[in-house]
Design a protein around this motif. Structure first.
Motif, mmCIF file in Angstrom:
data_model
loop_
_atom_site.group_PDB
_atom_site.id
_atom_site.type_symbol
_atom_site.label_atom_id
_atom_site.label_comp_id
_atom_site.label_asym_id
_atom_site.label_seq_id
_atom_site.Cartn_x
_atom_site.Cartn_y
_atom_site.Cartn_z
ATOM 1 N N PRO A 228 45.347 97.481 40.228
ATOM 2 C CA PRO A 228 45.504 97.254 41.606
ATOM 3 C C PRO A 228 45.454 98.492 42.497
ATOM 4 O O PRO A 228 45.563 99.667 41.857
ATOM 5 C CB PRO A 228 47.160 96.971 41.703
ATOM 6 N N TYR B 43 42.109 99.254 48.760
ATOM 7 C CA TYR B 43 41.818 97.865 49.215
ATOM 8 C C TYR B 43 43.057 97.310 49.527
ATOM 9 O O TYR B 43 43.095 95.773 49.630
ATOM 10 C CB TYR B 43 40.871 97.262 48.080
ATOM 11 N N GLU C 74 45.859 96.656 47.885
ATOM 12 C CA GLU C 74 46.612 95.997 46.657
ATOM 13 C C GLU C 74 47.829 96.658 46.216
ATOM 14 O O GLU C 74 47.772 98.043 46.015
ATOM 15 C CB GLU C 74 45.606 95.698 45.354
ATOM 16 N N THR C 75 48.710 95.974 45.894
ATOM 17 C CA THR C 75 50.115 96.463 45.200
ATOM 18 C C THR C 75 50.153 95.707 43.729
ATOM 19 O O THR C 75 49.588 94.727 43.584
ATOM 20 C CB THR C 75 51.142 96.619 45.895
ATOM 21 N N ASP D 3 52.118 92.514 44.338
ATOM 22 C CA ASP D 3 51.059 91.638 44.974
ATOM 23 C C ASP D 3 50.080 90.786 43.787
ATOM 24 O O ASP D 3 49.927 89.642 43.914
ATOM 25 C CB ASP D 3 50.539 91.921 46.188
ATOM 26 N N VAL D 4 49.509 91.752 42.936
ATOM 27 C CA VAL D 4 48.564 91.426 42.152
ATOM 28 C C VAL D 4 49.284 90.652 41.100
ATOM 29 O O VAL D 4 48.737 89.302 40.735
ATOM 30 C CB VAL D 4 47.918 92.619 41.434
ATOM 31 N N GLY E 101 38.789 90.624 43.956
ATOM 32 C CA GLY E 101 39.892 91.661 43.768
ATOM 33 C C GLY E 101 40.360 91.808 42.588
ATOM 34 O O GLY E 101 40.081 91.060 41.557
ATOM 35 N N ALA F 187 43.310 91.154 40.913
ATOM 36 C CA ALA F 187 44.027 89.904 40.278
ATOM 37 C C ALA F 187 43.194 88.873 39.863
ATOM 38 O O ALA F 187 43.320 88.393 38.725
ATOM 39 C CB ALA F 187 44.886 88.997 41.543
ATOM 40 N N ASP G 201 36.952 95.312 38.989
ATOM 41 C CA ASP G 201 38.147 94.874 39.963
ATOM 42 C C ASP G 201 37.529 94.834 41.449
ATOM 43 O O ASP G 201 38.419 94.235 42.411
ATOM 44 C CB ASP G 201 39.069 96.172 39.964
#
Length: 328
Positions: free
Chosen positions: A47, A51, A53-54, A57-58, A85, A87, A249
């Motif tokens: 993550p 961008y 992303e945390t 959240d992922v 992304g 995930a 990623d």
């Protein structure tokens, strides 16, 4: 029926990894595992706050696909179901690994690629003072390709490159500004770096400001990183950059990364395949993409205090394709 598990992991970095946006002492990764018929495919992602992303959240985004995966979601369906992304990268690579295991065939063969070979990877030197970077370069002088993290332009960045060149006089050099420069700095700095034998300048300007690069004549080729994600927006990069940095990623997995490579070649853009600081599990699928690249920057595990087992085999800067016990 497929089962899904997700795990966040921390891998300590040797010392600290520093770029123009800050420093970190651990690699935070998320691993997705998909199991079917007693076989498990796995994929790793990082993550990235740049961008939005945390880690939380992922992990949540991966878990949201549990029912779809149980119902037999394909990789093609995954591309439509999830945004590009980190995930999607973890799940996409896990599905590639699972498919290879179920088929009893290597992932490169399923992808229609030739058998992968060992590649020379860049080795990254963190941002630091010129003296610190000279010392780091001297320790890595046996490596054929070094990648330098730079700061915010100006004389100090030139001094850093001069110091590295003193420490490693025979190494090829790539520099990465991580969006740290100003538009007016690009050509003057590129001229100085050309004098020092730099082969490539990565992401000199913030992505939202890179239209300023259109039409300039840089004596050193320019490479898009934060400006280049997936298939969307590739056309705009022509005329701004000479290279793009493909990272799984960013593309959301191996599936789109292979398409990005094909698209880049059609648009006469050359390719670097890069990575985040992460383990061999993240590097393994990137090795398939890197077979078609001009530069490989897959040194993530070399920056860690310890890699996972089984791991990719590194012999100096030479990195070998993954054994199937690891991935694919």
């Amino acid at each position: 029926m497929r089962d899904l598990s997700v795990e966040a992991q921390s891998w300590p970095i040797t010392g600290a990894f520093t770029i123009s946006r800050g420093a970190k002492t651990e690699a935070r990764v998320v691993v997705a595992r998909v199991t079917q018929n007693g076989l498990t495919g796995q994929g790793e992602c990082v993550p990235y706050a740049r961008y939005g992303e945390t880690e939380q959240d992922v992990v949540a985004a991966i878990k949201m696909q549990q029912q779809a995966l149980a119902d037999g979601m394909t990789r093609e369906e995954l591309q439509r179901a999830m945004h590009r992304g980190a995930a999607r990268n973890a799940l996409d690579c896990a599905l590639w690994d699972l498919e290879a295991k179920l088929a009893g065939r290597p992932a490169w063969e399923l992808a229609g690629l030739t058998q992968p070979r060992a590649l020379t990877t860049a080795y990254t030197l963190s941002l630091g003072s010129p003296d610190t970077m000279r010392e780091a370069a001297a320790k890595a002088a046996h490596r054929p390709l070094l990648k330098l993290k730079l700061g915010h332009g100006g004389d100090e960045d030139v001094a850093r490159v001069e110091a590295v060149r003193e420490g490693a006089p025979r190494a090829a050099l790539i520099v990465d500004a991580n969006e740290g420069w100003k538009a007016g700095d690009v050509v003057p700095l590129a001229k100085e770096l050309a004098r020092l034998g730099v082969s490539l300048i990565e992401q000199p300007l913030p992505a939202k400001e890179d239209e300023a690069l259109r039409g300039i004549e840089s004596p050193v080729p320019l490479c898009a990183d934060e400006s280049a994600h997936g298939l969307e927006g590739m056309k705009r990069l022509v005329g701004l950059y000479d290279f793009i940095n493909v990272k799984l990623d960013k593309t959301g997995g191996l599936t789109e990364a292979l398409s990005v490579i094909r698209c880049a070649k059609l648009r006469k853009l050359r390719v670097m395949v890069g990575c985040m600081v992460s383990t061999s599990l993240a590097m393994a699928p990137a090795m398939l993409v890197a077979q078609q690249a001009d530069y490989a920057d897959l040194d993530g595990p070399l920056l860690l205090a310890q890699d996972r087992a089984p791991a990719l085999h590194y012999d100096g800067s030479l990195v070998y394709p993954p054994e199937r016990e690891l991935w694919g």
